[in-house]
Design a protein around this motif. Structure first.
Motif, PDB file in Angstrom:
ATOM      1  N   PRO A  38       0.834  -1.205   0.000  1.00  0.00           N
ATOM      2  CA  PRO A  38       0.000   0.000   0.000  1.00  0.00           C
ATOM      3  C   PRO A  38       0.868   1.255   0.000  1.00  0.00           C
ATOM      4  O   PRO A  38       2.030   1.226   0.421  1.00  0.00           O
ATOM      5  N   TYR A  39       0.300   2.354  -0.477  1.00  0.00           N
ATOM      6  CA  TYR A  39       1.032   3.624  -0.508  1.00  0.00           C
ATOM      7  C   TYR A  39       0.046   4.784  -0.527  1.00  0.00           C
ATOM      8  O   TYR A  39      -1.147   4.600  -0.804  1.00  0.00           O
ATOM      9  N   LEU A  40       0.560   5.968  -0.220  1.00  0.00           N
ATOM     10  CA  LEU A  40      -0.235   7.191  -0.299  1.00  0.00           C
ATOM     11  C   LEU A  40       0.286   8.000  -1.475  1.00  0.00           C
ATOM     12  O   LEU A  40       1.469   8.318  -1.553  1.00  0.00           O
ATOM     13  N   ARG A  41      -0.574   8.328  -2.398  1.00  0.00           N
ATOM     14  CA  ARG A  41      -0.183   9.042  -3.608  1.00  0.00           C
ATOM     15  C   ARG A  41       0.452  10.385  -3.274  1.00  0.00           C
ATOM     16  O   ARG A  41      -0.040  11.129  -2.425  1.00  0.00           O
ATOM     17  N   GLY A  42       1.554  10.702  -3.949  1.00  0.00           N
ATOM     18  CA  GLY A  42       2.232  11.973  -3.716  1.00  0.00           C
ATOM     19  C   GLY A  42       1.351  13.172  -3.985  1.00  0.00           C
ATOM     20  O   GLY A  42       1.396  14.175  -3.271  1.00  0.00           O
ATOM     21  N   ARG A  43       0.533  13.073  -5.006  1.00  0.00           N
ATOM     22  CA  ARG A  43      -0.374  14.175  -5.334  1.00  0.00           C
ATOM     23  C   ARG A  43      -1.351  14.436  -4.199  1.00  0.00           C
ATOM     24  O   ARG A  43      -1.653  15.581  -3.864  1.00  0.00           O
ATOM     25  N   THR A  44      -1.845  13.354  -3.600  1.00  0.00           N
ATOM     26  CA  THR A  44      -2.767  13.489  -2.463  1.00  0.00           C
ATOM     27  C   THR A  44      -2.054  14.086  -1.259  1.00  0.00           C
ATOM     28  O   THR A  44      -2.589  14.984  -0.589  1.00  0.00           O
ATOM     29  N   LEU A  45      -0.847  13.610  -0.976  1.00  0.00           N
ATOM     30  CA  LEU A  45      -0.080  14.124   0.153  1.00  0.00           C
ATOM     31  C   LEU A  45       0.223  15.601  -0.014  1.00  0.00           C
ATOM     32  O   LEU A  45       0.130  16.384   0.935  1.00  0.00           O
ATOM     33  N   LYS A  46       0.576  15.994  -1.219  1.00  0.00           N
ATOM     34  CA  LYS A  46       0.860  17.414  -1.478  1.00  0.00           C
ATOM     35  C   LYS A  46      -0.369  18.272  -1.205  1.00  0.00           C
ATOM     36  O   LYS A  46      -0.279  19.349  -0.617  1.00  0.00           O
ATOM     37  N   GLY A  47      -1.540  17.778  -1.617  1.00  0.00           N
ATOM     38  CA  GLY A  47      -2.769  18.516  -1.356  1.00  0.00           C
ATOM     39  C   GLY A  47      -3.064  18.653   0.124  1.00  0.00           C
ATOM     40  O   GLY A  47      -3.505  19.715   0.590  1.00  0.00           O
ATOM     41  N   GLY A  92       6.818  12.964  -3.779  1.00  0.00           N
ATOM     42  CA  GLY A  92       6.716  11.582  -4.230  1.00  0.00           C
ATOM     43  C   GLY A  92       5.702  10.796  -3.414  1.00  0.00           C
ATOM     44  O   GLY A  92       5.190  11.272  -2.395  1.00  0.00           O
ATOM     45  N   ASP A  93       5.406   9.590  -3.865  1.00  0.00           N
ATOM     46  CA  ASP A  93       4.493   8.719  -3.126  1.00  0.00           C
ATOM     47  C   ASP A  93       5.085   8.378  -1.756  1.00  0.00           C
ATOM     48  O   ASP A  93       6.298   8.213  -1.610  1.00  0.00           O
ATOM     49  N   ALA A  94       4.215   8.266  -0.749  1.00  0.00           N
ATOM     50  CA  ALA A  94       4.639   7.830   0.581  1.00  0.00           C
ATOM     51  C   ALA A  94       4.592   6.311   0.622  1.00  0.00           C
ATOM     52  O   ALA A  94       3.518   5.710   0.471  1.00  0.00           O
ATOM     53  N   CYS A  95       5.768   5.691   0.798  1.00  0.00           N
ATOM     54  CA  CYS A  95       5.891   4.238   0.692  1.00  0.00           C
ATOM     55  C   CYS A  95       6.489   3.642   1.956  1.00  0.00           C
ATOM     56  O   CYS A  95       7.118   4.337   2.758  1.00  0.00           O
TER      57      CYS A  95
END
Length: 228
Positions: A38-47, A92-95
């Motif tokens: 699983p990961y958190l999308r970088g675009r979502t994290l930036k928002g 970047g994506d949170a991994c």
């Protein structure tokens, strides 16, 4: 290029929702790579970071608010950005830890050479080891019984796992940019779906390229520069 890292520690089960589910299994699935991680999308994290920084800037004293609004614009860009006003930071994506993903990926590659019925590790096994499925239903206020057709299931990433996202700058960020980023990082306490239902409680910290936690250093700078 300058690289920083944002580390996210899950304090509660969390759903990095991707907006759909799997028929017959779960109504809301988590974002996941093809290897099951699983990961958190970088675009979502930036928002999320941008939202927290905006919430902080709007309550600053008027004497210094414009300065930090400009800083936020440099960090995150503005709507309809041109080359001059585009975001100075790529998120970047949170991994999960790279070493873990690399080793498990190696094992998955080995297993793929075997017949399917002989495999000891699959992508589904990886996902199942890091997540679980939570179910909830609405309660009818009239009789206290579960409301009809209200049962929903969501996959959640298990608490205590740690994720890391890379923050990339083409040019060295200013002290103001790092300071605002640090306070936005600290302010980010909830991520993912179900944030208002007890899920997604996190603790975030900002680190330099060597892995040193620089959050408090830049927080102190921010406090000094916003004191009037």
């Amino acid at each position: 290029m300058k690289i920083y890292h944002l580390k996210i520690q899950l304090l509660s089960d969390t759903t990095f929702g991707r907006g759909d589910g799997v028929a017959g299994l779960v109504d809301q699935e988590v974002e996941q790579y093809s290897n099951g991680f699983p990961y958190l999308r970088g675009r979502t994290l930036k928002g999320l970071l941008s939202e927290e920084c905006d919430n902080i800037v709007v309550i600053l004293p008027e004497e210094c608010r414009f300065r930090w609004q400009e800083t936020a614009s440099h960090l995150f860009g503005i709507s309809g950005s041109t080359l001059e006003t585009i975001s100075k930071m790529h998120v970047g994506d949170a991994c999960l830890p790279k070493d873990l993903r690399t080793e498990v990926g190696r094992q998955l590659d080995q297993e793929r050479t075997r017949p399917e019925h002989q495999r000891k590790l699959t992508e589904s096994d990886v996902l199942s080891s890091l997540t679980t499925i939570r179910r909830q239903t609405a309660i009818d206020p009239k009789d206290g019984a579960p409301a009809e057709h209200s049962l929903r299931s969501s996959r959640v990433v298990l608490r205590d796992l740690g994720f890391t996202a890379s923050l990339l700058f083409e040019e060295t960020p200013t002290a103001d940019m790092l300071a605002l980023l640090a306070v936005g990082t600290l302010a980010l306490r909830r991520v993912g779906s179900g944030r208002n239902r007890g899920r997604g409680h996190v603790c975030c910290t900002l680190h330099d390229s060597t892995g040193k936690d620089i959050t408090q250093d830049h927080l102190r700078y921010f406090e000094q520069e916003t004191r009037v």
